[in-house]
Design a protein around this motif. Structure first.
Motif, PDB file in Angstrom:
ATOM      1  N   ARG A   7       0.831  -1.213   0.000  1.00  5.23           N
ATOM      2  CA  ARG A   7       0.000   0.000   0.000  1.00  5.23           C
ATOM      3  C   ARG A   7       0.858   1.252   0.000  1.00  5.23           C
ATOM      4  O   ARG A   7       1.655   1.461   0.934  1.00  5.23           O
ATOM      5  CB  ARG A   7      -0.918   0.020   1.242  1.00  5.23           C
ATOM      6  N   ASP A   8       0.698   2.054  -1.030  1.00  3.81           N
ATOM      7  CA  ASP A   8       1.338   3.369  -1.119  1.00  3.81           C
ATOM      8  C   ASP A   8       2.821   3.331  -0.732  1.00  3.81           C
ATOM      9  O   ASP A   8       3.290   4.142   0.062  1.00  3.81           O
ATOM     10  CB  ASP A   8       0.573   4.365  -0.224  1.00  3.81           C
ATOM     11  N   LEU A   9       3.537   2.399  -1.296  1.00  4.23           N
ATOM     12  CA  LEU A   9       4.933   2.185  -0.913  1.00  4.23           C
ATOM     13  C   LEU A   9       5.856   3.208  -1.581  1.00  4.23           C
ATOM     14  O   LEU A   9       5.884   3.344  -2.801  1.00  4.23           O
ATOM     15  CB  LEU A   9       5.360   0.764  -1.291  1.00  4.23           C
ATOM     16  N   HIS A  10       6.573   3.917  -0.723  1.00  4.77           N
ATOM     17  CA  HIS A  10       7.578   4.875  -1.198  1.00  4.77           C
ATOM     18  C   HIS A  10       8.950   4.400  -0.730  1.00  4.77           C
ATOM     19  O   HIS A  10       9.134   4.114   0.454  1.00  4.77           O
ATOM     20  CB  HIS A  10       7.316   6.279  -0.635  1.00  4.77           C
ATOM     21  N   ILE A  22      12.734   6.328  -5.486  1.00  9.71           N
ATOM     22  CA  ILE A  22      12.590   5.451  -6.658  1.00  9.71           C
ATOM     23  C   ILE A  22      11.161   4.933  -6.769  1.00  9.71           C
ATOM     24  O   ILE A  22      10.578   4.921  -7.853  1.00  9.71           O
ATOM     25  CB  ILE A  22      13.592   4.287  -6.593  1.00  9.71           C
ATOM     26  N   LEU A  23      10.604   4.484  -5.654  1.00  7.51           N
ATOM     27  CA  LEU A  23       9.201   4.054  -5.688  1.00  7.51           C
ATOM     28  C   LEU A  23       8.343   5.200  -5.164  1.00  7.51           C
ATOM     29  O   LEU A  23       8.601   5.748  -4.098  1.00  7.51           O
ATOM     30  CB  LEU A  23       8.982   2.791  -4.849  1.00  7.51           C
ATOM     31  N   LYS A  24       7.312   5.500  -5.932  1.00  5.68           N
ATOM     32  CA  LYS A  24       6.529   6.697  -5.610  1.00  5.68           C
ATOM     33  C   LYS A  24       5.068   6.359  -5.386  1.00  5.68           C
ATOM     34  O   LYS A  24       4.179   6.919  -6.024  1.00  5.68           O
ATOM     35  CB  LYS A  24       6.684   7.712  -6.747  1.00  5.68           C
ATOM     36  N   GLY A  25       4.844   5.399  -4.515  1.00 10.54           N
ATOM     37  CA  GLY A  25       3.465   5.058  -4.188  1.00 10.54           C
ATOM     38  C   GLY A  25       2.969   3.844  -4.963  1.00 10.54           C
ATOM     39  O   GLY A  25       2.191   3.977  -5.897  1.00 10.54           O
ATOM     40  N   VAL A  26       3.439   2.659  -4.552  1.00  9.41           N
ATOM     41  CA  VAL A  26       3.034   1.429  -5.241  1.00  9.41           C
ATOM     42  C   VAL A  26       1.896   0.769  -4.464  1.00  9.41           C
ATOM     43  O   VAL A  26       1.977   0.608  -3.244  1.00  9.41           O
ATOM     44  CB  VAL A  26       4.222   0.449  -5.369  1.00  9.41           C
ATOM     45  N   ASP A  27       0.853   0.406  -5.179  1.00  8.66           N
ATOM     46  CA  ASP A  27      -0.267  -0.348  -4.604  1.00  8.66           C
ATOM     47  C   ASP A  27      -0.436  -1.646  -5.379  1.00  8.66           C
ATOM     48  O   ASP A  27      -0.530  -1.629  -6.598  1.00  8.66           O
ATOM     49  CB  ASP A  27      -1.569   0.462  -4.723  1.00  8.66           C
ATOM     50  N   SER A  63       7.624   5.616   3.256  1.00  4.44           N
ATOM     51  CA  SER A  63       6.249   5.523   3.736  1.00  4.44           C
ATOM     52  C   SER A  63       5.542   4.368   3.037  1.00  4.44           C
ATOM     53  O   SER A  63       6.053   3.804   2.069  1.00  4.44           O
ATOM     54  CB  SER A  63       5.491   6.833   3.503  1.00  4.44           C
ATOM     55  N   GLY A  64       4.371   4.030   3.568  1.00  7.47           N
ATOM     56  CA  GLY A  64       3.617   2.931   2.989  1.00  7.47           C
ATOM     57  C   GLY A  64       3.753   1.659   3.805  1.00  7.47           C
ATOM     58  O   GLY A  64       4.495   1.616   4.794  1.00  7.47           O
ATOM     59  N   THR A  65       2.992   0.640   3.405  1.00  5.28           N
ATOM     60  CA  THR A  65       3.001  -0.615   4.149  1.00  5.28           C
ATOM     61  C   THR A  65       3.108  -1.813   3.210  1.00  5.28           C
ATOM     62  O   THR A  65       2.711  -1.745   2.049  1.00  5.28           O
ATOM     63  CB  THR A  65       1.700  -0.791   4.968  1.00  5.28           C
ATOM     64  N   LYS A 224       8.167   4.911 -13.934  1.00 11.11           N
ATOM     65  CA  LYS A 224       8.472   6.036 -13.058  1.00 11.11           C
ATOM     66  C   LYS A 224       8.063   5.786 -11.602  1.00 11.11           C
ATOM     67  O   LYS A 224       7.478   6.639 -10.942  1.00 11.11           O
ATOM     68  CB  LYS A 224       7.816   7.310 -13.577  1.00 11.11           C
ATOM     69  N   GLY A 225       8.339   4.574 -11.150  1.00  6.28           N
ATOM     70  CA  GLY A 225       8.188   4.299  -9.733  1.00  6.28           C
ATOM     71  C   GLY A 225       6.809   3.908  -9.255  1.00  6.28           C
ATOM     72  O   GLY A 225       6.551   3.859  -8.048  1.00  6.28           O
TER      73      GLY A 225
END
Lengths: 254, 392
Positions: A7-10, A22-27, A63-65, A224-225
């Protein structure tokens, strides 16, 4: 049923005294039994996603989980993550001098299963798995990844996948650098594991070639992340025909 | 014919490898071998044979200022039939196996007062090892030890070094024709000890000498095993294992002098290093003299650097004066156990300490198995585990 939830991995890395995100909010949600393909151009952050989930110290989660069945994966040490059921097949498996493949496999199986496998059944298990992957038995006595060809390294990763039976397997560009024969054998290994219904697979790749052998349930485009598009197998066909250009050009991902 | 293999370690390790340039064993010595300390100049540290050794930590063994007066006990336990004597300097059995090759060995030879001589009569085959316990209670000591085997005798000698000492010594092994001798020398000193010793083996016709050198302890340990052959058909196997911790200097300088035809030698030393300032030095000189036709020799050194801040200097050197030989080769490599390896093993569920143990045990296993003495092998593996546990 085991579920990996991102969830929202940065994620950022330290490089040249500066911090780069590099990671800008991965779900993403991967369930046991499902196969997800993550496709994207070089430098989009695909491998960072894989290594961050596995706990590589180079990457900082800002940030993120990430949870596995509700358990906080990010709180776990690297070995705890593996024992919880996570597996990362690496793009560049590391050479470990002094440790034979057979010793390594048995030690990790012991760690993952919580007890040493019974020697007799274990020997047979390894032998069968190696035969299926068309690996020379002499391989077991070599040092881990030392002097292995690209194909041997990848087969060795898939051998571990088959023996360790994780809940969630992340395959980081397992297809890169393989000739067609090796690609087929490696893919068959992944399909065997998938057929058990016990494993959720996150297949990270640059090329659509491997998708001729492994049929994903879901395809995600990574650029792009972050994930910029998700769909079924038809998305892979579109990528094969049109490439990533549509997703990497400015505007679309913003 | 000679094969040099060098895999430099990662740039953050500060490990280096140097392969000897065009020079010979003889030209690299400050002076020809001699029993008299006065024949050697006081080293200043830039000489080839001293350049890796921190002279300031030798406590004066190298410059004549270290005066004997320490407490060092040597206890020999031998099975029946073996003669154990304490003799004067004048005893004819002393100094037959080899001549001191550096100033500290010559200093030891010039300074010892009593020597211990252990003799195994000809054709005696011992079923129990001879044990020599060398224990220091502090202070400087000079020693000399002789072990001699009559023709066709067979024996195992285990020499244990413990406690604290500043010890310079020579140890002679004289093997009669057809004799078989295995020597295990364990340097398990306190972290304050300084130990400089030359081990001379004179291998008789068709005799076999096996040396196992195990160095764990000490502030500074510098051992110089020397092998020469008294007749054809002799064999020497020299195994070594060291575990160099933070601040320790452990140096092994081997010289196998193939002066006789149809003899064999095989050298294999392996070391693991961890911690700031851990420094291991391995010098492997093999000399095949013109007369030594039919020589078969191989030497190997492997190092495993476990942490940053450790340094290895490994210098294999093969000097061949005749082409009429069976084989000659050497290999030296230093690798490093790094964070990526740790990550890889841990990503397979293996705990960090187990991963380290796996790597180090694996690294030493092949060598340990060649020792051929189960109780020594077990002790070594237990000791390696203890070293690893102490590290974290």
């Amino acid at each position: 049923m085991a579920t990996l939830e991102i969830r929202d991995l940065h994620v950022s890395v330290e490089a040249d005294n500066s911090t780069k995100e590099i990671l800008k909010g991965v779900d993403l949600t991967v369930k046991q039994g499902e196969t997800h393909a993550i496709m994207g151009p070089n430098g989009s952050g695909k491998s960072t996603l894989a290594y961050s989930i596995a706990g590589h110290p180079k990457y900082t989660i800002t940030s993120g989980t990430v949870t596995l069945d509700g358990e906080d994966v990010l709180e776990m040490s690297v070995d705890e993550r593996a024992r919880a059921g996570m597996f990362l097949a690496m793009q560049y498996p590391v050479e470990v001098p002094g440790v034979s493949v057979s010793n390594f496999l048995r030690t990790s199986a012991t760690a993952i299963r919580g007890e040493a496998p019974k020697l007799r059944t274990w020997v047979k298990e390894v032998k069968t798995a190696m035969e299926t992957l068309q690996m020379d038995p002499a391989f077991a006595e070599r040092n881990v990844n030392e002097g292995f060809s690209g194909g041997e390294k990848k087969r060795h990763e898939i051998l571990q996948l088959e023996l360790l039976k994780p809940k969630i397997a992340i395959l980081d560009e397992t297809d890169s650098g393989l000739d067609v024969d090796a690609l087929r054998q490696v893919s068959e290994g992944v399909n065997r594991v998938h057929a058990s219904g016990e494993v959720g697979t996150l297949l990270i790749t640059h090329y659509t070639r491997i998708l001729r052998y492994i049929k994903p349930d879901f395809v995600h485009v990574f650029a792009k992340g972050k994930i910029v598009a998700s769909g079924g197998p038809e998305l892979a066909d579109e990528l094969e025909a049109e490439g990533y250009e549509k997703y990497t050009k400015g505007g679309v991902t913003a | 014919m000679a094969e040099a293999q060098n895999i430099p370690v990662g740039s953050t390790t500060a490990g280096t490898i140097a392969v000897a340039a065009e020079s010979t064993v003889a030209t690299r010595m400050s002076a020809p071998p001699s029993f008299d300390v006065a024949d050697f100049p006081v080293p200043h540290g830039r000489e080839e044979e001293w350049r890796f050794t921190p002279l300031e930590r030798l406590r004066g063994l190298h410059d004549g200022t270290a005066e004997a007066g320490g407490v060092l006990t040597v206890e020999v336990t031998a099975p029946e039939g073996v003669t154990v004597e304490t003799v004067d300097r004048s005893d004819a059995r002393i100094g037959r196996a080899g001549t001191p090759v550096d100033r500290v060995a010559a200093q030891a030879y010039s300074s010892f007062e009593k020597a211990s001589v252990v003799s195994v009569p000809k054709e005696a085959v011992l079923t129990e090892p001879i044990r020599i316990a060398v224990h220091g209670e502090g202070g400087t000591a000079y020693g000399h030890q002789v072990v001699e085997l009559g023709a066709f005798a067979e024996a195992v000698v285990v020499i244990d070094h413990t406690g604290d000492a500043v010890l310079a010594a020579n140890v002679d092994f004289v093997l009669g024709d057809g004799a078989k001798l295995t020597v295990v020398s364990v340097q398990d000193w306190d972290d304050t000890a300084v130990h400089v010793s030359q081990h001379n083996a004179l291998v008789g016709r068709d005799a076999s000498f096996k040396s196992v050198v195990v160095t764990f302890g000490g502030d500074l340990v510098r051992l110089s095993p020397l092998v020469q052959y008294a007749g054809t058909g002799g064999e020497a196997e020299l195994f070594g294992l060291y575990f160099t911790d933070a601040g320790q200097h452990q140096e092994h300088r081997l010289l196998v002098d193939h002066n006789t035809p149809h003899c064999k030698s095989n050298v294999a030393y392996k070391g693991a290093l961890q911690g700031d300032g851990a420094h291991a030095v391995w010098i492997g000189d093999v000399l095949i003299q013109a007369a030594a036709e039919g020589t078969d020799t191989y030497e190997l050194n492997r190092n495993l650097v476990l942490t940053d801040g450790a340094r290895v200097d490994s210098v294999p050197n093969l000097e061949i004066e005749t082409g009429e030989i069976v084989g000659a080769g050497h290999a030296s490599a230093t690798g490093r156990f790094d964070d990526e390896q740790l990550f890889y093993l841990m990503s397979r569920g293996i705990r960090a300490e187990e991963a380290r143990r796996l790597v180090v045990r694996g690294f030493f296993a092949e060598l340990v198995q060649q020792i051929g003495l189960p109780d020594v092998e077990e002790r070594l593996l237990a000791k390696i585990d203890a070293e690893l546990e102490a590290s974290v």
